[in-house]
Design an enzyme around this catalytic site. Structure first.
Site, mmCIF file in Angstrom:
data_model
loop_
_atom_site.group_PDB
_atom_site.id
_atom_site.type_symbol
_atom_site.label_atom_id
_atom_site.label_comp_id
_atom_site.label_asym_id
_atom_site.label_seq_id
_atom_site.Cartn_x
_atom_site.Cartn_y
_atom_site.Cartn_z
ATOM 1 N N HIS A 286 0.838 -1.208 0.000
ATOM 2 C CA HIS A 286 0.000 0.000 0.000
ATOM 3 C C HIS A 286 0.871 1.256 0.000
ATOM 4 C CE1 HIS A 286 -3.108 2.786 1.217
ATOM 5 N NE2 HIS A 286 -3.989 1.852 1.495
ATOM 6 N N GLU A 388 -0.895 1.148 -5.366
ATOM 7 C CA GLU A 388 -0.678 -0.085 -4.614
ATOM 8 C C GLU A 388 -0.640 -1.303 -5.533
ATOM 9 O OE1 GLU A 388 -3.899 -0.023 -1.709
ATOM 10 O OE2 GLU A 388 -3.930 2.162 -1.884
#
Ligand SMILES: O=P(O)(O)OC[C@H]1O[C@H](O)[C@H](O)[C@@H](O)[C@@H]1O
Length: 414
Positions: A286, A388
């Site tokens: 992320h 991500e």
């Protein structure tokens, strides 16, 4: 309850905390001379305690509880394969075995030393206090600097030589056990987004677990890595995870995170399924990329790609041209494998390459989303965009028994 009404200052705030207080509980039972105790035991405890996960001390044979079963019978022994969790009335032998198990779990909990397996650190790597007992690994290498918490195996800073930090870390990030660090590269695993049954925290348990640092190595200056690099390796097994969280994904696994700090930053998450059943998982690296102003940033490389628009009720859309940011953005691009770039006019360009990833998530909460986040200052949301590398939604992974899978992302400042 009226404050001060109890002599030792206890309050009713914690009514039952067996998970943390079991040593006192077992001692109390022993003092009271109780000969039966009704409780339930979860598969995760069987997995975590009845065999030695990789990298941990094996249980002494006298403390193994093979064949432990409830008095009312019927439940299978809890063994390496998982067996059956059961609840029932347990006799004196089982109480003694369970007591031994609890004591063993306590004695086998990771110590500060175990969180840093004796690795010889290169001269460009040092440890500083991090989150709880898990250290912060600081890399100051001629090719790049980086800061990586063993808590979450979480990269919070990376700057190639001569450049400013490419990652955004919130000035209000909470660095405390149990909290997810806002910024850097949180590892979302073994689920991305909300828990499938709504039973667990968002984005899995990897980002709130203390990983073990098992390697720190100098990599040579060569064609592949101009200027050389430092490779940090972290590991996580079910025994390292809060049992209540591990129970939400009851698989016997090893997760290994490798962080290569050099002119590029490479982060890989490798999962091995040691169990006898396939393991379903979703995951993301992320990455919070630092930008001057997300309103002027663009992401190239997703043109024509189908995506789920999470700010529009998961509407299915198709990307037309570069991704531009004009409001809250939360998109799950499917079937992506291309290399992406993030750029701003007159600013720098970051390349995000990836492997083992079918999904790309692009996220910025905008002012309205950030105002609800205590760990993001109100004026900070324009300073980052998350791109991500993931396997999520329709690209979930089914990892067969005995197999290994790797998700990787590589950042380069162009
Ligand atoms: O606040 P967190 O749990 O760290 O999640 C932050 C964000 O992560 C991902 O990008 C999701 O797509 C978003 O829906 C979520 O809001």
């Amino acid at each position: 309850m009226r404050p001060g009404a109890i002599v030792d200052g206890s309050s009713g705030e914690v009514a039952c905390d067996h998970d943390h207080r079991y040593p006192e509980g077992v001692a109390l039972m022993r003092d009271l001379g109780v000969d039966a105790y009704r409780f339930s035991i979860g598969v995760d405890v069987g997995i975590a305690c009845n065999h030695a996960p990789r990298g941990r001390r094996p249980l002494t044979p006298s403390r193994r509880i093979d064949g432990l079963r409830p008095f009312n019978g019927g439940a299978a022994p809890i063994g390496r394969e998982g067996g059956t969790a059961g609840a029932g009335v347990w006799g004196p032998g089982a109480v003694a075995a369970a007591g031994a198990l609890l004591v063993d779990r306590w004695e086998n909990r990771p110590s500060r030393e175990e969180l840093v397996v004796p690795v010889t650190l290169p001269s460009t790597v040092r440890l500083e206090p991090g989150v709880g007992d898990a250290p912060l690994v600081v890399v100051e290498h001629p090719a790049a600097t980086a800061r990586v918490h063993a808590y979450g195996a979480h990269v919070v800073a990376w700057a190639p030589a001569g450049a400013r930090d490419a990652l955004w870390l919130s000035p209000d990030a909470v660095l405390a056990p149990g909290a997810a660090i806002r910024g850097g590269i949180p590892l979302c695993f073994p689920w991305f987004g909300p828990h499938p049954d709504g039973a667990g925290p968002a984005h899995g348990f990897a980002r709130t677990s203390a990983w073990r640092l098992v390697g720190a190595t100098e990599l040579p200056d060569d064609e592949q890595r101009p200027g050389g690099a430092i490779l940090l390796t972290f590991e996580l097994t079910p025994a390292d995870v809060d049992p209540a969280l591990a129970a939400l994904w009851p698989h016997d696994f090893t997760a290994r995170t490798e962080v290569e700090v050099g002119a590029s930053l490479t982060v890989s998450l490798t999962t091995t399924n040691h169990g006898g059943e396939p393991a379903d998982l979703t995951q993301a690296l992320h990455t919070y990329l630092a930008v001057d102003d997300v309103r002027r940033a663009r992401v190239d490389g997703l043109d024509g790609g189908p995506y789920l628009d999470k700010v529009d009720g998961d509407a299915r859309q198709v990307q037309d041209g570069p991704v531009l940011f004009t409001g809250p953005t939360d998109r799950v691009y499917r079937g992506t494998s291309a290399r992406l770039t993030v750029s701003e006019p007159g600013g720098r360009t970051l390349e995000v390459a990836k492997a083992g990833s079918r999904t790309t998530v692009v996220w910025n909460p905008w002012a309205e989303g950030a105002s609800g986040m205590r760990d993001v200052p109100d004026d900070a949301w324009p300073r980052f965009v998350c791109v991500e590398a993931a396997n999520a939604a329709d690209d979930a992974v089914r990892l067969p028994a005995g197999e290994t899978q790797t998700l990787m992302t590589r950042l380069t400042v162009l």
